[in-house]
Design a protein around this motif. Structure first.
Motif, mmCIF file in Angstrom:
data_model
loop_
_atom_site.group_PDB
_atom_site.id
_atom_site.type_symbol
_atom_site.label_atom_id
_atom_site.label_comp_id
_atom_site.label_asym_id
_atom_site.label_seq_id
_atom_site.Cartn_x
_atom_site.Cartn_y
_atom_site.Cartn_z
ATOM 1 N N GLN A 126 -9.861 -23.699 12.930
ATOM 2 C CA GLN A 126 -8.442 -23.560 12.605
ATOM 3 C C GLN A 126 -8.109 -22.238 11.917
ATOM 4 O O GLN A 126 -7.069 -21.642 12.184
ATOM 5 C CB GLN A 126 -8.033 -24.737 11.704
ATOM 6 N N GLU A 127 -9.005 -21.798 11.010
ATOM 7 C CA GLU A 127 -8.675 -20.613 10.219
ATOM 8 C C GLU A 127 -9.869 -19.677 10.068
ATOM 9 O O GLU A 127 -10.934 -20.100 9.632
ATOM 10 C CB GLU A 127 -8.219 -21.032 8.809
ATOM 11 N N PHE A 128 -9.650 -18.413 10.409
ATOM 12 C CA PHE A 128 -10.613 -17.340 10.142
ATOM 13 C C PHE A 128 -9.994 -16.498 9.042
ATOM 14 O O PHE A 128 -8.972 -15.848 9.265
ATOM 15 C CB PHE A 128 -10.843 -16.488 11.393
ATOM 16 N N MET A 129 -10.611 -16.548 7.872
ATOM 17 C CA MET A 129 -10.022 -15.872 6.716
ATOM 18 C C MET A 129 -10.853 -14.673 6.287
ATOM 19 O O MET A 129 -12.068 -14.653 6.483
ATOM 20 C CB MET A 129 -9.936 -16.849 5.533
ATOM 21 N N ILE A 130 -10.165 -13.692 5.675
ATOM 22 C CA ILE A 130 -10.888 -12.609 5.024
ATOM 23 C C ILE A 130 -10.766 -12.828 3.522
ATOM 24 O O ILE A 130 -9.749 -13.335 3.032
ATOM 25 C CB ILE A 130 -10.360 -11.215 5.422
ATOM 26 N N MET A 131 -11.811 -12.458 2.816
ATOM 27 C CA MET A 131 -11.869 -12.705 1.384
ATOM 28 C C MET A 131 -12.327 -11.420 0.690
ATOM 29 O O MET A 131 -13.526 -11.127 0.630
ATOM 30 C CB MET A 131 -12.851 -13.842 1.148
ATOM 31 N N PRO A 132 -11.367 -10.638 0.169
ATOM 32 C CA PRO A 132 -11.717 -9.357 -0.465
ATOM 33 C C PRO A 132 -12.216 -9.596 -1.891
ATOM 34 O O PRO A 132 -11.521 -9.319 -2.861
ATOM 35 C CB PRO A 132 -10.389 -8.596 -0.435
ATOM 36 N N HIS A 133 -13.431 -10.084 -2.013
ATOM 37 C CA HIS A 133 -13.939 -10.512 -3.322
ATOM 38 C C HIS A 133 -14.641 -9.390 -4.084
ATOM 39 O O HIS A 133 -14.890 -9.527 -5.276
ATOM 40 C CB HIS A 133 -14.912 -11.683 -3.139
ATOM 41 N N GLY A 134 -14.970 -8.287 -3.384
ATOM 42 C CA GLY A 134 -15.757 -7.248 -4.045
ATOM 43 C C GLY A 134 -14.934 -6.044 -4.483
ATOM 44 O O GLY A 134 -15.429 -4.930 -4.535
ATOM 45 N N LEU A 135 -13.661 -6.262 -4.786
ATOM 46 C CA LEU A 135 -12.794 -5.153 -5.200
ATOM 47 C C LEU A 135 -12.554 -5.224 -6.706
ATOM 48 O O LEU A 135 -12.834 -6.240 -7.337
ATOM 49 C CB LEU A 135 -11.471 -5.216 -4.436
ATOM 50 N N SER A 136 -12.000 -4.149 -7.267
ATOM 51 C CA SER A 136 -11.924 -4.047 -8.729
ATOM 52 C C SER A 136 -10.853 -4.922 -9.354
ATOM 53 O O SER A 136 -11.011 -5.422 -10.465
ATOM 54 C CB SER A 136 -11.659 -2.587 -9.110
ATOM 55 N N ASP A 137 -9.734 -5.095 -8.670
ATOM 56 C CA ASP A 137 -8.675 -5.921 -9.245
ATOM 57 C C ASP A 137 -7.866 -6.558 -8.113
ATOM 58 O O ASP A 137 -8.118 -6.283 -6.938
ATOM 59 C CB ASP A 137 -7.774 -5.109 -10.183
ATOM 60 N N PHE A 138 -6.881 -7.397 -8.488
ATOM 61 C CA PHE A 138 -6.142 -8.131 -7.471
ATOM 62 C C PHE A 138 -5.392 -7.207 -6.519
ATOM 63 O O PHE A 138 -5.411 -7.396 -5.301
ATOM 64 C CB PHE A 138 -5.168 -9.139 -8.109
ATOM 65 N N SER A 139 -4.742 -6.189 -7.071
ATOM 66 C CA SER A 139 -3.996 -5.254 -6.210
ATOM 67 C C SER A 139 -4.908 -4.590 -5.189
ATOM 68 O O SER A 139 -4.555 -4.456 -4.017
ATOM 69 C CB SER A 139 -3.339 -4.153 -7.043
ATOM 70 N N ALA A 140 -6.073 -4.183 -5.645
ATOM 71 C CA ALA A 140 -7.029 -3.524 -4.742
ATOM 72 C C ALA A 140 -7.520 -4.517 -3.685
ATOM 73 O O ALA A 140 -7.722 -4.151 -2.516
ATOM 74 C CB ALA A 140 -8.198 -2.966 -5.538
ATOM 75 N N ALA A 141 -7.706 -5.757 -4.087
ATOM 76 C CA ALA A 141 -8.152 -6.784 -3.147
ATOM 77 C C ALA A 141 -7.077 -7.011 -2.082
ATOM 78 O O ALA A 141 -7.363 -7.098 -0.880
ATOM 79 C CB ALA A 141 -8.447 -8.090 -3.896
ATOM 80 N N LEU A 142 -5.820 -7.071 -2.526
ATOM 81 C CA LEU A 142 -4.723 -7.288 -1.578
ATOM 82 C C LEU A 142 -4.585 -6.087 -0.636
ATOM 83 O O LEU A 142 -4.371 -6.249 0.576
ATOM 84 C CB LEU A 142 -3.419 -7.537 -2.347
ATOM 85 N N GLU A 143 -4.752 -4.904 -1.195
ATOM 86 C CA GLU A 143 -4.670 -3.692 -0.375
ATOM 87 C C GLU A 143 -5.759 -3.696 0.705
ATOM 88 O O GLU A 143 -5.489 -3.360 1.871
ATOM 89 C CB GLU A 143 -4.799 -2.447 -1.272
ATOM 90 N N ALA A 144 -6.964 -4.094 0.326
ATOM 91 C CA ALA A 144 -8.071 -4.154 1.297
ATOM 92 C C ALA A 144 -7.751 -5.179 2.387
ATOM 93 O O ALA A 144 -8.023 -4.955 3.576
ATOM 94 C CB ALA A 144 -9.366 -4.514 0.576
ATOM 95 N N ALA A 145 -7.174 -6.299 1.983
ATOM 96 C CA ALA A 145 -6.830 -7.342 2.949
ATOM 97 C C ALA A 145 -5.747 -6.858 3.908
ATOM 98 O O ALA A 145 -5.812 -7.097 5.122
ATOM 99 C CB ALA A 145 -6.362 -8.599 2.218
ATOM 100 N N VAL A 146 -4.764 -6.169 3.365
ATOM 101 C CA VAL A 146 -3.671 -5.655 4.193
ATOM 102 C C VAL A 146 -4.198 -4.624 5.193
ATOM 103 O O VAL A 146 -3.856 -4.639 6.384
ATOM 104 C CB VAL A 146 -2.551 -5.074 3.291
ATOM 105 N N ALA A 147 -5.069 -3.740 4.713
ATOM 106 C CA ALA A 147 -5.646 -2.719 5.604
ATOM 107 C C ALA A 147 -6.447 -3.405 6.718
ATOM 108 O O ALA A 147 -6.367 -3.011 7.895
ATOM 109 C CB ALA A 147 -6.535 -1.771 4.809
ATOM 110 N N THR A 148 -7.205 -4.423 6.363
ATOM 111 C CA THR A 148 -8.004 -5.136 7.361
ATOM 112 C C THR A 148 -7.096 -5.854 8.360
ATOM 113 O O THR A 148 -7.348 -5.848 9.572
ATOM 114 C CB THR A 148 -8.940 -6.154 6.658
#
Ligand code: PGA
Ligand code: ZN
Length: 432
Positions: free
Chosen positions: A166-188
């Motif tokens: 049902q769901e293939f998710m990305i999990m940006p867990h290795g970034l420095s903070d939430f904003s950076a994690a969201l940015e990595a997810a958006v880029a992906t």
């Protein structure tokens, strides 16, 4: 300071799929008010609390005027004008007014709307953000920004493609903070769109904002994700990992698991083998509902086999219910619980399930539903409890983005205290 509700007003509004849902406004005696909208699932577990729907011909049978009537009638009678010491006693009164185990008389949707609207009103009355009220109710020592799990490829009941998962998710867990994690997810996410487009497939999205391309198989979807993460400039596994929600209850016929897209049907043991192969081959850190909701033996096998390497998450298995969680703890059937407030019906019971999980060293992941609204309460729930993980869809569609945007606001409020959680740092090492 106690909670005294002076008025409850409910109404039928629409959710992100164009289905009716309930919105509740709670006004307190002191004048403060709060609002909550209730989400709705598609691949719902059969043990979830009952969402009251009107049936009949209007609104395709999905109207919630009965739930609205519950708020204006029995629930108002039970709580309006009375002072409750805290949210716990208020929620207990709502549950008692319904009187059933499954909340089917007044509706879990009606009850949750009141419970969450009252929490918002209480926070407003005290002049604090909701996450701070949640932190107090949860007795959490620390708050953490949650690592987001973003569903970027949709299959199963959430799309009309042939994907079994049902769901293939990305999990940006290795970034420095939430904003950076969201940015990595958006880029992906945007890189993934380009890859899907280049392969001549549709970039139309499913219910949770993820793409729903006609990919050939599970591994094709996983290959796309790894390539998207890499091309976006991140290291798969170490910076941005993969998480799956199989929603296997939807594949189970009581005996075997029918993987129609893969053109094969597997027993529980063979299915566990397949997951082990996928975990060996791909940077997967979490698998949700790998087995069906009542296949307890299958869950135990799965957890024994891969539970030390990836997070094994129970959604339909536990339905945010302490009783079912208790059984799961006893049999070591999973290592994490998905938390959906509307599966149970009140904020207090949601927090109780999270607290029980933490006591058993199990992780909690706060989650949206496939049918959502602009309500972003779960963002505050994830931060205030410090649970460390939130699953709330792709970075696309306002019903999903509303939660990420609320997390960005909270991150700013927290300033230096806004640390990004580090879930399962030990298990993901093996993928680095
Ligand atoms: P649902 O899907 O909201 O349709 O149940 C989400 C999930 O299975 O986690
Ligand atoms: Zn799920």
């Amino acid at each position: 300071m106690g909670i005294t509700i002076s008025q409850l007003r409910a109404r039928q509004v629409l959710d992100s799929r164009g289905n009716p849902t309930i919105e509740v406004d709670a006004t307190l005696a002191g004048g403060a008010s709060g609002r909550a909208l209730v989400p709705s699932g598609a691949s719902t577990g059969s043990h979830e609390a009952i969402e009251l729907r009107d049936g009949g011909t209007r609104w395709m049978g999905k109207g919630v005027q009965g739930a609205v009537a519950s708020v204006h009638g029995a629930l108002s009678d039970a709580v309006v004008g009375q002072e409750f010491p805290s949210q716990v006693e208020l929620d207990a009164a709502l549950v008692a007014a319904d009187g059933t185990e499954d909340r089917g008389r007044l509706g879990a949707n009606a009850i949750l709307g009141v419970s969450l609207a009252a929490a918002h009103a209480t926070a407003a009355q005290e002049g604090i953000p909701l996450w701070q009220l949640v932190q107090r109710l949860a007795g959490a020592d620390e708050v953490w920004m949650p690592v987001p799990m973003l569903n970027v490829i949709n299959g199963g009941e959430h799309a009309n493609n042939a994907l079994d998962v049902q769901e293939f998710m990305i999990m940006p867990h290795g970034l420095s903070d939430f904003s950076a994690a969201l940015e990595a997810a958006v880029a992906t996410y945007h890189t993934l769109r380009g890859l899907i487009d280049a392969q001549g497939m549709s970039t139309a999205v499913g219910d949770e904002g993820g793409f729903a391309p006609e990919v050939a198989s599970t591994t094709h979807a996983l290959d796309l994700l790894v390539e998207a993460i890499t091309r976006a400039g991140f290291e798969p596994g170490r910076e941005v990992a993969i998480a799956l929600d199989v929603a296997a209850t939807e594949l189970h016929d009581g005996m075997t698991y029918a993987l129609a897209g893969e053109r094969r049907s597997l027993g529980a043991e063979a299915l566990v083998d397949w997951y082990a192969e996928l975990v060996d081959a791909y940077p997967i850190v979490s698998i949700e509902d790998g087995m069906a909701e009542d296949d307890w033996d299958g869950w135990v096998q799965l957890t024994e086999r891969i539970g030390s390497r990836v997070q094994v998450v129970g959604d339909d298995l536990f339905v945010t219910n302490v009783g079912r969680l208790e059984r799961g703890i006893e049999h070591a059937a999973a290592t994490a619980i998905l938390i959906k407030p509307n599966q149970v019906g009140t904020l207090s019971e949601t927090l109780a399930a999270m607290s029980r999980a933490a006591g058993a060293q199990m992780a909690s992941i706060v989650s949206h539903r496939s049918g959502e609204t602009e309500d972003a309460t779960i963002a505050d729930l994830a931060v205030g409890t410090g649970c460390g993980q939130i699953k709330t869809g792709a970075p696309c569609r306002s019903d999903r983005v509303a939660k990420y945007n609320q997390l960005l606001r909270i991150e700013q409020q927290l300033g230096d205290a806004a640390r990004l959680a580090v879930p399962f740092a030990d298990t993901v090492e093996s993928h680095a």
